[in-house]
Design an enzyme around this catalytic site. Structure first.
Site, PDB file in Angstrom:
ATOM      1  CG  ASP A  27       4.526   7.447   3.258  1.00  0.00           C
ATOM      2  OD1 ASP A  27       5.344   8.389   3.194  1.00  0.00           O
ATOM      3  OD2 ASP A  27       4.828   6.245   3.109  1.00  0.00           O
ATOM      4  CG  ASP A 122       8.718  11.257   3.787  1.00  0.00           C
ATOM      5  OD1 ASP A 122       8.910  10.874   4.957  1.00  0.00           O
ATOM      6  OD2 ASP A 122       9.213  10.694   2.805  1.00  0.00           O
ATOM      7  CD  GLU A 123       6.559   7.055   7.357  1.00  0.00           C
ATOM      8  OE1 GLU A 123       6.189   6.230   8.189  1.00  0.00           O
ATOM      9  OE2 GLU A 123       7.699   7.062   6.829  1.00  0.00           O
TER      10      GLU A 123
END
Lengths: 373, 364
Positions: A27, A122-123
């Site tokens: 993350d 973003d993960e």
């Protein structure tokens, strides 16, 4: 956080261990804000918010940790963020830049395994179970990823290492920002015990409130709740909660997000009046759908045509086939037939859409004997 | 109208009519049969507007007349009837009285004038074809006809006459079946597309000779008292000769029964959605395997005469089985080129001049 046993020795001494998966949840820390702060050193160390304008009705898309210290959170109205911290620097979001940056970071993930499931820009979840070289642990890989992302992209990220997605996700959030948390199989229960039930996948404010009324605050409390009560109160969701409270989560890491449908539609500046011009548009839309399917190596079983008449009434007509239609021409011929099940032609049309659903990623494809006419 | 006739004879003519009438129709009269008593017979007609069937049943006509009666109910009554003596009579406008054995039925009908008029075939010269041969040929290709409405030009079989030769070809775009037979007296003519339903119904007929007539828009097939008329399917049939590969250099020859057994067993473990059996050709023979991601796998070897090299190809087991059940010889030969090219299958030493099945593979 030291290295684990070599896998060869492990499988001999602990045969059941070979069933344990090694999942990473990666993350990027306040990703959008971090990208801006990396590129503009004057922003560093300051409360930065990416999202809507504080004078308008926008909301916060991402907040730097400095901003979070003031209580600013994602999805909060920007105006409220200003009230919490008048010095906040507001930046307009730039998604093409984030997408570009994201793809670089994902390239780094892919150096270690192909089993990468993006959860957002973003993960991502990584399943390293089948990709660990001997004498190398998932923890090593996590450290390596963090080092590479920092060195090559100048960004920090937090990683959780655990036997499944549920625990990995909770772990990545455990030491944020710039953290690494490893939860080994035997540590799972102790790790979860004191954490708030809100951390559990699928527990939102409503479920948390209902659990609160049962006296359940922590995951440990949830685990001690008897399964009958859980199922009685929460139905099928309750069974999931029962497993999750015990750190049990069999959800696989899927290499591609599974699509349910793929379609294109178009609104026309001038209403279409004749079937001939509608057919032409159906063909064009079918081309795009077929191209999208091909690019993603998908086959579709159902084709749906959407029609919006001049007076805005909208309807759809679908056809499901035993054999998936493959080519644009075949989708188009189905589309034209479906169009004829509507009043299109008798009535003018302002929007047409073609959607493929019942998608199958199965690579088995029945080949065609003839080029489709 | 009043006619006396034999129940078993009538049932025999009512049965094939059921395949023609539309079960779910928005036009009520299409679920009916037209019954007309005249000239010492009961004339029967059924139509779905695309395919029509007429036939007759001898009887003793006391009064001419006609009525349309629901096909299914009439057959049910006749099948259940105790006794062979049947009287059909109109005592009252729109009602048909049926006396069979001791039973007395009165069923509501529709006016005969409401029944669609059937297409007439311009009195052209008929071609006579031995019906058992024709029916056998239909059975060898019918399974390959497409059931997809959107590919209407494939929803029938191509029927083509050459000099002393008849050819039937059917394909659904994934596999193709072709059969040639020598029939004396035929002359070269342009091929026509015969709709699936017509061929399907013709397979239930019995008789020695088929009289075939081609009109401008319709075809007529007469066998004995029965005449089936269908609309000619419009459209261009694909260039089928092109896909009957001649350069497939890898072959396997084996027993039809053994092959069918292996395919049946292995296909038990194919996936639910993608039915594919993997066929691996080696020097010693063929190995068949299938995998179902949820269940497991199956594998079986079949020793046979193989030549030309090795390959692995995915095939739909249903396509193979349907062809194998139409084959009449003990031995069959499979010819392959590569995993993306069609498999061509022949019976070995058959009576047919040519019977071939072409199956496109499934990419695994």
């Amino acid at each position: 956080m030291s290295a684990s046993y070599p896998p060869s020795a492990r499988s001999e001494n602990h045969p059941t261990d070979s069933l344990v998966r090694r999942i990473l949840h990666c993350d990027l820390d306040c990703f959008y804000a971090q990208v801006h702060m990396r590129d503009d050193p004057t922003l560093r160390g300051k409360p930065v918010v990416v999202g809507g304008s504080p004078t308008g009705r926008g909301v916060v898309a991402a907040a730097s940790y400095e901003a979070r210290a003031f209580g600013i959170r994602s999805a909060m109205p920007a105006a409220q963020a200003v009230r919490l911290c008048p010095d906040t620097i507001f930046l307009k979001s730039d998604f093409s830049r984030y997408r570009e940056e994201s793809s670089h970071v994902f390239d780094i993930f892919h150096r270690f395994t192909d089993v990468v499931q993006p959860a957002s820009l973003d993960e991502a979840y990584l399943d390293l179970t089948d990709d660990l070289v001997p004498y190398r642990s998932a923890t090593h890989v996590a450290q390596e990823i963090r080092r590479m992302v920092l060195r090559e992209r100048g960004l920090t990220l937090s990683i959780g290492v655990a036997p499944n997605r549920l625990v990995a996700k909770i772990a990545s959030d455990y030491h944020k920002p710039d953290g690494l948390t490893v939860v080994r199989p035997h540590q799972v229960l102790d790790f979860l015990e004191p954490l708030s039930v809100r951390r559990v996948h699928g527990v939102g404010p409503a479920t948390a409130e209902r659990l609160g009324r049962l006296g359940v605050e922590t995951i440990g409390d949830l685990r001690r709740l008897d399964p009958e009560t859980l199922t009685a109160r929460f139905g099928r969701h309750g069974r999931g909660l029962h497993d999750y409270a015990r750190g049990i989560d069999d959800r696989p890491v899927r290499t591609q997000r599974e699509r349910k449908s793929l379609g294109h539609e178009r609104t026309y500046s001038r209403d279409l009046r004749t079937l001939a011009e509608m057919d032409e548009q159906i063909e064009w839309l079918s081309q795009r759908v077929a191209h999208g399917l091909e690019k993603r190596e998908l086959v579709a079983r159902t084709i749906t045509v959407k029609v919006r008449y001049g007076d805005f009434t909208t309807l759809t007509r679908s056809k499901t086939l035993a054999e998936p239609p493959m080519t644009a021409d075949h989708i188009a011929s189905l589309g034209r037939a479906l169009l004829r099940q509507t009043d299109a032609g008798d009535r003018s049309v302002r929007l047409l859409g073609v959607t493929a659903s019942g998608l199958d990623r199965d690579a088995m494809v029945q080949l065609e004997l003839f080029d489709r006419p | 109208m009043e006619i006396r006739l034999n129940r078993s004879e009538l049932v025999a003519e009512l049965v094939p009519m059921q395949g023609i009438v539309e079960r779910r129709t928005t036009i009520p009269v299409l679920s009916h049969l037209l019954l007309r008593a005249e000239d010492d017979q009961l004339k029967i007609a059924a139509t779905d507007l695309e395919v029509s069937l007429t036939s007759s049943c001898g009887g003793e006509v006391k009064e001419d007349g006609a009525i349309a009666i629901q096909a299914k109910k009439l057959l049910e009554i006749m099948r259940a009837g105790a006794g062979e003596d049947v009287t059909l009579r109109i005592d009252q406008e729109g009602m048909l009285t049926i006396l069979v054995g001791q039973s007395h039925f009165k069923i509501r009908g529709l006016p005969a004038e409401d029944f669609p008029s059937l297409p007439a075939i311009d009195a052209e010269q008929a071609t006579t074809i031995p019906f058992p041969t024709f029916r056998g040929m239909v059975g060898k290709v019918a399974f390959a006809i497409s059931s997809e409405e959107s590919r209407f030009q494939l929803s029938g079989a191509l029927m083509k006459m050459g000099e002393d030769q008849l050819t039937l070809v059917a394909t659904d775009g994934h596999r193709l079946a072709l059969v040639d037979s020598e029939i004396q007296g035929l002359e070269d003519s342009e091929g026509v597309l015969v709709p699936r339903k017509a061929l399907h119904e013709l397979q239930r007929f019995d008789g020695d000779d088929l009289e075939f007539r081609k009109g401008e828009h319709h075809l007529s097939f007469s066998v004995g008292r029965r005449q089936l008329i269908c609309r000619i399917l419009e459209g261009t049939f694909p260039d089928y000769e092109r896909v009957i590969a001649k350069d497939n250099d890898k072959t396997a020859q084996c027993s039809k029964a053994e092959l069918s057994g292996v395919v049946q067993r292995v296909s038990l473990l194919t996936g639910d959605r993608a039915r594919a059996v993997k066929v691996a050709l080696a020097e010693e023979g063929l190995e068949f395997s299938a995998t179902n991601p949820d269940l497991g796998e199956a594998r079986e070897e079949l020793a046979c005469e193989a030549s030309g090299g090795t390959l692995a190809i995915g095939l739909n087991p249903d396509y193979m089985q349907q062809w194998l059940s139409a084959v009449e010889t003990d031995q069959v030969q499979l010819q392959f080129k590569d995993e993306n090219s069609q498999c061509v299958a022949y019976p070995v030493d058959g009576d047919d001049q040519r019977y071939v099945c072409v199956i496109m593979p499934i990419r695994l």
